[in-house]
Every structure is written in structure tokens, then in C-alpha cells.
Motif scaffolding. Structure first.
Motif, PDB file in Angstrom:
ATOM      1  N   ALA A  63      41.648  45.562  46.775  1.00 22.00           N
ATOM      2  CA  ALA A  63      42.631  45.325  45.290  1.00 22.00           C
ATOM      3  C   ALA A  63      43.071  44.113  45.181  1.00 22.00           C
ATOM      4  N   ARG A  64      43.744  43.778  46.047  1.00 24.33           N
ATOM      5  CA  ARG A  64      44.449  42.216  45.975  1.00 24.33           C
ATOM      6  C   ARG A  64      44.422  41.754  47.413  1.00 24.33           C
ATOM      7  N   SER A  65      44.575  40.105  47.530  1.00 24.35           N
ATOM      8  CA  SER A  65      44.456  39.849  48.591  1.00 24.35           C
ATOM      9  C   SER A  65      45.420  40.293  49.595  1.00 24.35           C
ATOM     10  N   PHE A  66      44.857  40.774  50.861  1.00 24.73           N
ATOM     11  CA  PHE A  66      45.723  41.308  51.709  1.00 24.73           C
ATOM     12  C   PHE A  66      46.158  42.899  51.475  1.00 24.73           C
ATOM     13  N   ASP A  67      45.541  43.415  50.344  1.00 28.29           N
ATOM     14  CA  ASP A  67      45.972  44.521  50.043  1.00 28.29           C
ATOM     15  C   ASP A  67      44.717  45.426  49.712  1.00 28.29           C
ATOM     16  N   ARG A  68      44.559  46.428  50.894  1.00 29.91           N
ATOM     17  CA  ARG A  68      43.252  46.811  50.898  1.00 29.91           C
ATOM     18  C   ARG A  68      43.694  48.392  50.561  1.00 29.91           C
ATOM     19  N   GLN A  69      43.074  49.031  49.596  1.00 29.52           N
ATOM     20  CA  GLN A  69      43.321  50.246  48.827  1.00 29.52           C
ATOM     21  C   GLN A  69      42.166  51.161  48.789  1.00 29.52           C
ATOM     22  N   TRP A  70      42.216  52.369  48.063  1.00 31.32           N
ATOM     23  CA  TRP A  70      41.115  53.248  48.006  1.00 31.32           C
ATOM     24  C   TRP A  70      40.682  53.350  46.467  1.00 31.32           C
TER      25      TRP A  70
ATOM     26  N   VAL B 132      31.012  39.632  53.286  1.00 29.92           N
ATOM     27  CA  VAL B 132      32.249  38.976  53.187  1.00 29.92           C
ATOM     28  C   VAL B 132      32.413  38.451  51.674  1.00 29.92           C
ATOM     29  N   PHE B 133      33.247  38.671  51.000  1.00 28.96           N
ATOM     30  CA  PHE B 133      33.522  38.068  49.513  1.00 28.96           C
ATOM     31  C   PHE B 133      34.663  37.212  49.529  1.00 28.96           C
ATOM     32  N   MET B 134      34.254  36.046  48.984  1.00 27.34           N
ATOM     33  CA  MET B 134      35.424  35.144  48.905  1.00 27.34           C
ATOM     34  C   MET B 134      35.989  35.159  47.164  1.00 27.34           C
ATOM     35  N   THR B 135      37.271  34.973  47.054  1.00 29.23           N
ATOM     36  CA  THR B 135      37.747  35.159  45.542  1.00 29.23           C
ATOM     37  C   THR B 135      38.656  33.904  45.214  1.00 29.23           C
ATOM     38  N   ALA B 136      38.535  33.287  44.178  1.00 27.58           N
ATOM     39  CA  ALA B 136      39.090  32.174  43.763  1.00 27.58           C
ATOM     40  C   ALA B 136      39.192  32.109  42.251  1.00 27.58           C
ATOM     41  N   LEU B 137      40.391  31.335  41.779  1.00 25.30           N
ATOM     42  CA  LEU B 137      40.600  31.062  40.330  1.00 25.30           C
ATOM     43  C   LEU B 137      39.635  30.206  40.052  1.00 25.30           C
TER      44      LEU B 137
ATOM     45  N   THR C 290      37.603  38.955  51.343  1.00 32.88           N
ATOM     46  CA  THR C 290      37.785  40.488  51.791  1.00 32.88           C
ATOM     47  C   THR C 290      36.351  40.984  52.241  1.00 32.88           C
ATOM     48  N   CYS C 291      36.370  42.063  52.852  1.00 32.12           N
ATOM     49  CA  CYS C 291      35.188  42.384  53.247  1.00 32.12           C
ATOM     50  C   CYS C 291      34.792  43.776  52.227  1.00 32.12           C
ATOM     51  N   LEU C 292      35.426  43.994  51.508  1.00 29.13           N
ATOM     52  CA  LEU C 292      35.299  45.359  50.432  1.00 29.13           C
ATOM     53  C   LEU C 292      35.001  44.849  49.238  1.00 29.13           C
ATOM     54  N   PRO C 293      34.304  45.530  48.253  1.00 31.17           N
ATOM     55  CA  PRO C 293      34.033  45.090  46.829  1.00 31.17           C
ATOM     56  C   PRO C 293      35.537  44.767  46.254  1.00 31.17           C
ATOM     57  N   PRO C 294      35.829  43.491  45.660  1.00 35.81           N
ATOM     58  CA  PRO C 294      37.097  43.115  45.164  1.00 35.81           C
ATOM     59  C   PRO C 294      37.144  43.329  43.929  1.00 35.81           C
ATOM     60  N   ASP C 295      38.598  43.725  43.452  1.00 31.12           N
ATOM     61  CA  ASP C 295      38.893  43.578  42.053  1.00 31.12           C
ATOM     62  C   ASP C 295      38.838  42.452  41.524  1.00 31.12           C
ATOM     63  N   LYS C 296      38.930  42.412  39.893  1.00 33.35           N
ATOM     64  CA  LYS C 296      38.847  41.144  39.183  1.00 33.35           C
ATOM     65  C   LYS C 296      40.019  40.460  39.565  1.00 33.35           C
ATOM     66  N   HIS C 297      41.046  41.004  39.781  1.00 33.43           N
ATOM     67  CA  HIS C 297      42.426  40.233  39.812  1.00 33.43           C
ATOM     68  C   HIS C 297      42.811  40.297  41.544  1.00 33.43           C
ATOM     69  N   HIS C 298      41.666  40.166  42.164  1.00 32.69           N
ATOM     70  CA  HIS C 298      41.997  40.159  43.703  1.00 32.69           C
ATOM     71  C   HIS C 298      42.791  39.115  44.471  1.00 32.69           C
ATOM     72  N   PHE C 299      42.327  37.929  43.908  1.00 33.62           N
ATOM     73  CA  PHE C 299      43.135  36.404  44.345  1.00 33.62           C
ATOM     74  C   PHE C 299      44.493  36.663  44.212  1.00 33.62           C
ATOM     75  N   LYS C 300      45.117  36.982  43.008  1.00 31.36           N
ATOM     76  CA  LYS C 300      46.792  36.892  42.965  1.00 31.36           C
ATOM     77  C   LYS C 300      47.285  37.751  41.881  1.00 31.36           C
ATOM     78  N   GLY C 301      46.596  38.923  41.665  1.00 28.45           N
ATOM     79  CA  GLY C 301      46.914  39.785  40.934  1.00 28.45           C
ATOM     80  C   GLY C 301      46.964  39.524  39.198  1.00 28.45           C
ATOM     81  N   SER C 302      46.249  38.477  38.967  1.00 31.93           N
ATOM     82  CA  SER C 302      46.392  38.138  37.717  1.00 31.93           C
ATOM     83  C   SER C 302      45.508  37.132  37.278  1.00 31.93           C
TER      84      SER C 302
END
Length: 379
Positions: free
Chosen positions: A224-231, A255-260, A274-286
Motif C-alpha cells: 500500500a505504502r512504503s513500509f505499510d503492507r496491507q491486504w 522486488v519492486f522499486m518505487t520512486a517519483l 517492496t516485494c508485493l504488487p505496489p500501489d500507485k502512491h506507494h512511494f509517499k502516499g501522493s
């Protein structure tokens, strides 16, 4: 032709480098002889209120002045010059503006290319570093569910939400679903939409949600976010833009790397993992960003790094550079807050660049450190 005149405006600083303003920058270069840019928010996004030109505006802002001096047809792009106000209290900024003159020294030239940012040319050393986007075959958006109820810190909550949705009266299901709207009307994903496909690795469920009484799909772990794994509910009927490649390539080795990619990353790390499919706003929440997978398949057989790049760097080091090592090397550098501190001014022109060492021992040390950064147990 085109006449003579001056155009001046104050706008969000995203105008200077954002991809949505490429055509406007191109037109200004085409019609003007000279353009001056004043960065009013060198502090970056959400600066302290006391430093803001407009106290209620959280976004960085800038002043743009374009001048067309003569009537004849132009053949050369405008000369664009940039400078920043002091990163101080707004009163100091207004004083600096009052004393500012176009003929003063201190203006920095910007690139002449038609679609280039209205920002100074990067330092020579920065310009010589490897752009991350040039090193990979794929970089794309993260998952965009477009509704928050499909994510939760625990799987049980998702199952209960699903049960509440499918057991609700039919005329209530659309409201509970929170459909994607376009022009005020449901579109893309809504309670009655028909979906014929499935997320990779998930069974196809083609019955519209409004008419479905089946149990919830088994919740899956989600970045969901950096260091925030959800379901998340891994059901294509409730995820508006899933980005299938992220689900196709997910595995125990991925492993997925996320960045602006279109703005300064700010202070702190410039990339997260993250090792999980990441959200669009994974890097910083926006502000979205880009996802860079290490592998382009679930078997971890096809690297996302371009083979020629790995071979060229390996030749310079006198050793083989494996994809995992390259990824770890990037992590060691760009995930450290010293990276954004060292290259703060250069990062105002969007796009991450990585300095490549020619020292085999330093490469080995950095790759080992990077492996600790992206250790799957911690991401």
C-alpha cells in the motif's frame, strides 16, 4: 510574425518540469525571445507557512515572464533563464523580488531544447550519471484501486466488507461500491460492470458484483505504502487499474522499486522497495510515481535491466554485474537520505540518475549494503 509584448504569470512550480506542461513550454520558447523564471519556493512541496508567497498554497510556485521583442519570424528558441528566491521568510522573498533586475548577474541558463524543463542545466557530473529510466526496459504506474474499501490492514475486514456489499439491497450496492465516475456517471468499475478477465493467478469472476453472492476472493498481500503492507481483494471487478504486469511478475524472488518520476523526491530516500504488487502512491502516499520491477517474469529469468548496460558496466569493472547486484547498488545509493541531500539542486529537474563506480571493491561493498536495504524480510 506574431507581434510584440510581455506575458507574465504566477503558477505552480510543476509548470517548470512537469510532463503536462511540455506543450506550453514549447510554445513559450517558440513565440518569445527571452523567458525569465523565478522559483519562489526553493523549499519544495509543503514549505513552512511563513516561507510561502501565498500562505494558503501548499504547492511550490514560480513566476514566469516571457518577452517577444520584435515582429519578425523567429527561428531560434527563446533564451530561458532561471533563479531562485532565498529559502527564507516571505518578507525576505518580497524584499528580494523588489530588488531583482533582469540584467543582474545570478541568472542561470536553462536548456534550449523545445520541450526541456524551465530549470538550469544539471551540473556536468550529474549529467554524466546514468538515468535510471535509461537502464531499464519497463517502468510503469502502480496499482490504482480507485476505492479504499478494497484495502485493509487485515484480511478479515475485507471479507466482512465484501459480505456487507453482496448482502445489501440491490439499490444500495452501487453506493457501497463507490464506482469510478466520469462526468458524474459510473464508468470503468461499478457494481453492475461486466468484467471478462481476471488478475493473473486469480480465478475469473464474470458475474457483476451487484448480482454476485459468492464469497470474497481470498485477500492478497499488497504494497500500500512504503513500509505499510496491507491486504487487498484481488478481484478485477473492484480494481479500476490493476496493472497486470505487476501481478504477473510477482513471485518469491521479485522486488519492486518505487520512486517519483516527475518531481523532486524531497528529503529522505529517493527510492523505496517492496516485494508485493505496489500501489500507485506507494512511494509517499501522493503524487503517484513509477514502479521498477527487478524481473519481467515470475520465474526471475528475464531481468528488467537492459543487457547492454549490465555488460558495459561489467566490462569497466572487470567482472560480471548481475541484475540483483545492479538493483542492490541503486538501493545502496538512492535509498540513503545523503543522495537527496547531495543532489538536491540537480533533482529539481525530474529523473533519478545513478553514479557508476569504476572501483570493483566499492561496487561489491555497495551491492552488499543494498542487499540489506531490500532484504525481503524487511520489505
Amino acid at each position: 510574425g506574431g507581434g510584440r509584448g510581455v506575458v507574465a504569470f504566477i503558477t505552480a512550480a510543476g509548470f517548470l518540469s512537469g510532463p503536462g506542461f511540455v506543450r506550453m513550454r514549447q510554445e513559450l520558447r517558440h513565440w518569445c525571445h527571452e523567458v525569465w523564471v523565478i522559483d519562489c519556493s526553493p523549499e519544495g512541496h509543503q514549505p513552512e507557512v511563513a516561507t510561502r508567497i501565498f500562505q494558503g498554497v501548499q504547492q511550490p510556485v514560480c513566476i514566469v515572464i516571457g518577452v517577444r521583442q520584435r515582429d519578425e519570424t523567429k527561428t531560434e528558441p527563446a533564451r530561458v533563464r532561471w533563479r531562485a528566491l532565498p529559502a527564507r521568510h516571505r518578507t525576505a522573498k518580497f524584499e528580494a523580488l523588489g530588488a531583482l533586475r533582469l540584467e543582474q548577474v545570478g541568472w542561470q541558463d536553462c536548456p534550449a531544447e523545445e520541450q526541456a524543463p524551465f530549470l538550469p542545466r544539471s551540473s556536468t557530473s550529474w549529467a554524466e550519471m546514468l538515468p535510471v529510466d535509461d537502464a531499464v526496459n519497463y517502468a510503469g504506474s502502480g496499482v490504482q484501486p480507485m476505492r479504499v474499501w478494497v484495502m485493509a490492514p487485515d484480511a478479515v475486514s475485507l471479507i466482512r466488507r465484501w459480505e456487507a456489499l453482496v448482502s445489501a439491497p440491490v439499490d444500495e450496492k452501487q453506493r457501497l461500491f463507490h464506482p469510478t465516475l466520469r462526468g458524474g456517471k459510473p464508468s470503468d468499475r461499478h457494481a453492475f460492470s461486466v468484467v471478462t478477465k481476471a488478475l493473473p493467478g486469480q480465478p475469473a469472476r464474470t458475474t457483476p458484483v451487484a448480482h454476485d453472492a459468492a464469497p470474497c476472493a481470498d485477500p492478497a498481500r499488497y504494497g500500500a505504502r512504503s513500509f505499510d503492507r496491507q491486504w487487498i481483494i484481488p478481484d478485477l471487478r473492484v480494481i479500476t487499474q490493476p496493472n497486470a504486469l505487476l501481478w504477473e511478475t510477482a513471485s518469491s524472488r521479485q522486488v519492486f522499486m518505487t520512486a517519483l518520476h516527475d518531481r523532486h523526491p524531497g528529503s529522505g530516500p529517493a527510492v523505496t522497495f517492496t516485494c508485493l504488487p505496489p500501489d500507485k502512491h506507494h512511494f509517499k502516499g501522493s503524487f503517484g510515481g513509477r514502479v521498477y520491477p527487478l524481473w519481467l517474469d515470475a520465474e526471475a529469468a528475464r531481468s528488467n535491466f537492459r543487457t547492454g548496460q549490465l555488460q558495459a558496466w561489467g566490462a569497466g569493472l572487470g567482472r560480471e554485474v548481475r541484475p540483483e547486484q545492479f538493483f542492490a547498488y541503486i538501493a545502496a545509493l538512492a535509498a540513503h537520505p545523503g543522495y537527496t541531500t547531495q543532489f538536491n539542486a540537480d533533482l529539481k529537474t525530474p529523473g533519478l540518475r545513478i553514479p557508476l563506480t569504476a572501483d570493483p571493491a566499492l561496487f561489491t561493498e555497495a551491492a552488499a549494503l543494498g542487499r540489506r536495504v531490500i532484504d525481503r524480510k524487511s520489505v
